[in-house]
Design a protein around this motif. Structure first.
Motif, short mmCIF file in Angstrom:
data_model
loop_
_atom_site.label_atom_id
_atom_site.label_comp_id
_atom_site.label_asym_id
_atom_site.label_seq_id
_atom_site.Cartn_x
_atom_site.Cartn_y
_atom_site.Cartn_z
N UNK A 19 0.84 -1.20 0.00
CA UNK A 19 0.00 0.00 0.00
C UNK A 19 0.87 1.24 0.00
N UNK A 20 0.69 2.11 -0.96
CA UNK A 20 1.49 3.33 -1.04
C UNK A 20 0.69 4.57 -0.69
N UNK A 21 -0.63 4.42 -0.48
CA UNK A 21 -1.44 5.57 -0.11
C UNK A 21 -1.95 6.32 -1.32
N UNK A 22 -2.83 7.32 -1.06
CA UNK A 22 -3.37 8.13 -2.14
C UNK A 22 -3.26 9.58 -1.73
N UNK A 23 -4.26 10.39 -2.06
CA UNK A 23 -4.21 11.83 -1.79
C UNK A 23 -4.37 12.10 -0.29
N UNK A 24 -3.30 12.54 0.37
CA UNK A 24 -3.33 12.75 1.81
C UNK A 24 -3.92 14.09 2.19
N UNK A 25 -4.31 14.92 1.21
CA UNK A 25 -4.84 16.25 1.53
C UNK A 25 -6.35 16.23 1.76
N UNK A 26 -6.99 15.09 1.60
CA UNK A 26 -8.43 14.98 1.80
C UNK A 26 -8.71 13.87 2.81
N UNK A 27 -9.41 14.21 3.89
CA UNK A 27 -9.80 13.20 4.86
C UNK A 27 -8.66 12.74 5.75
N UNK A 28 -8.80 11.52 6.25
CA UNK A 28 -7.85 10.93 7.19
C UNK A 28 -6.74 10.23 6.43
N UNK A 29 -5.50 10.43 6.87
CA UNK A 29 -4.36 9.78 6.22
C UNK A 29 -3.25 9.57 7.24
N UNK A 30 -2.42 8.60 6.95
CA UNK A 30 -1.23 8.34 7.75
C UNK A 30 -0.05 8.18 6.81
N UNK A 31 1.05 8.84 7.14
CA UNK A 31 2.25 8.78 6.32
C UNK A 31 3.41 8.17 7.07
N UNK A 32 3.74 6.91 6.73
CA UNK A 32 4.90 6.21 7.29
C UNK A 32 4.93 6.25 8.82
#
Length: 276
Positions: A3-16
């Motif tokens: 999983x590499x993630x998607x657009x982190x500027x919308x909603x909930x996201x976690x980066x590394x």
């Protein structure tokens, strides 16, 4: 597929994000960004980091490295009150020693929306009643929460989260203690909500039925990500869970209501004693 993630500027996201306890990495560099309005299932055996990852996403735990964001803003900058308005959490073992009715437990979901010491409004009352109705607890509203069965207590905490009217919903094994009918009813309800949901599950078949995407964790790391048909395979089940299974793929992969089904196999019998 990792999983590499998607657009982190919308909603909930976690980066590394990473988190360690007792000198051991429990969550090791996880990145995720579920599509707004989708249901992301977290799968993995006990100890794979699912509950810890949910606590990182909710802000209960601070990552040792990496960042959790809401609409691109790190949670510490969003603030506790605004985070509580946006994001609802249903823990696996939520409890209280205070004597509360079911309605009072559900009404706790409205606290982030009220000023300190202010009385509940008509909108609060409507939200509480709707949550009770949707979780089939309206007839238990005046009953003590402590007199409920384990499954009914879980539904009360789901109702509290619904009354909160969140945009993001985090759930840790919400089907524990529920019979089959209530498991299906609850997950049908969750999947129908217009919110972004991240849900930790043990049951692979339920995950296949109700999740748009699945992230599989193994020893704290992202092992695979994708649709249920892409992720739930016999080799993955053998490698992640250490068990034998037969997976029937969906008859029509283009049908969103079709899904793979898993049948677990017994281990071969141990060899008997040899004759002397």
């Amino acid at each position: 597929m990792t999983y590499e993630g998607t657009d982190a500027d919308v909603g909930l996201a976690a980066g590394r994000v990473a988190y360690a306890a007792g000198g051991r990495l429990i969550v090791d560099g996880i990145t995720l960004a579920p599509r707004p309005g989708s249901t992301l299932g977290l799968l993995g055996p006990n100890g794979s980091g699912k509950s810890t990852l949910l606590r990182l996403l909710s802000g209960v735990l601070a990552p040792a490295s990496g960042v959790v964001t809401l609409d691109g803003t790190p949670l510490p900058r969003v603030g506790r009150r605004e985070t509580a308005r946006r994001l609802a959490v249903v823990d696996q073992h939520a409890s209280t020693q205070v004597e509360l009715t079911v309605r009072e437990v559900v009404a706790l979901g409205r606290v982030p929306h009220r000023r300190p010491w202010s009385a509940s409004t008509a909108a609060d009352e409507r939200a509480v009643q709707e949550a009770l109705d949707r979780t089939a607890l309206a007839d238990r509203a005046g009953q003590s929460w402590h007199t409920l069965s384990g499954g009914e207590r879980q539904r009360a905490h789901i109702a509290r989260a619904l009354a909160q009217a969140p945009r993001e919903l985090l759930l840790d094994e919400p089907t524990n203690h529920l019979d089959i009918q209530h498991q299906l009813d609850l997950l049908n309800l969750i999947a129908s909500l217009p919110v972004t949901t991240v849900i930790a599950l043990h049951d692979l078949n339920l995950a296949a039925m109700f999740c748009d995407e699945i992230l599989v964790l193994k020893e704290g790391r992202a092992y695979a990500h994708g649709t249920p048909a892409e992720v739930i395979t016999e080799p993955l089940i053998a490698d992640v869970y250490g068990v034998r299974a037969r997976v029937t793929p969906p008859a029509d992969p283009a049908d969103p209501l079709d899904h793979p089904s898993v049948r677990f196999l017994r281990s071969p019998p141990l060899p008997g004693p040899t004759a002397s």
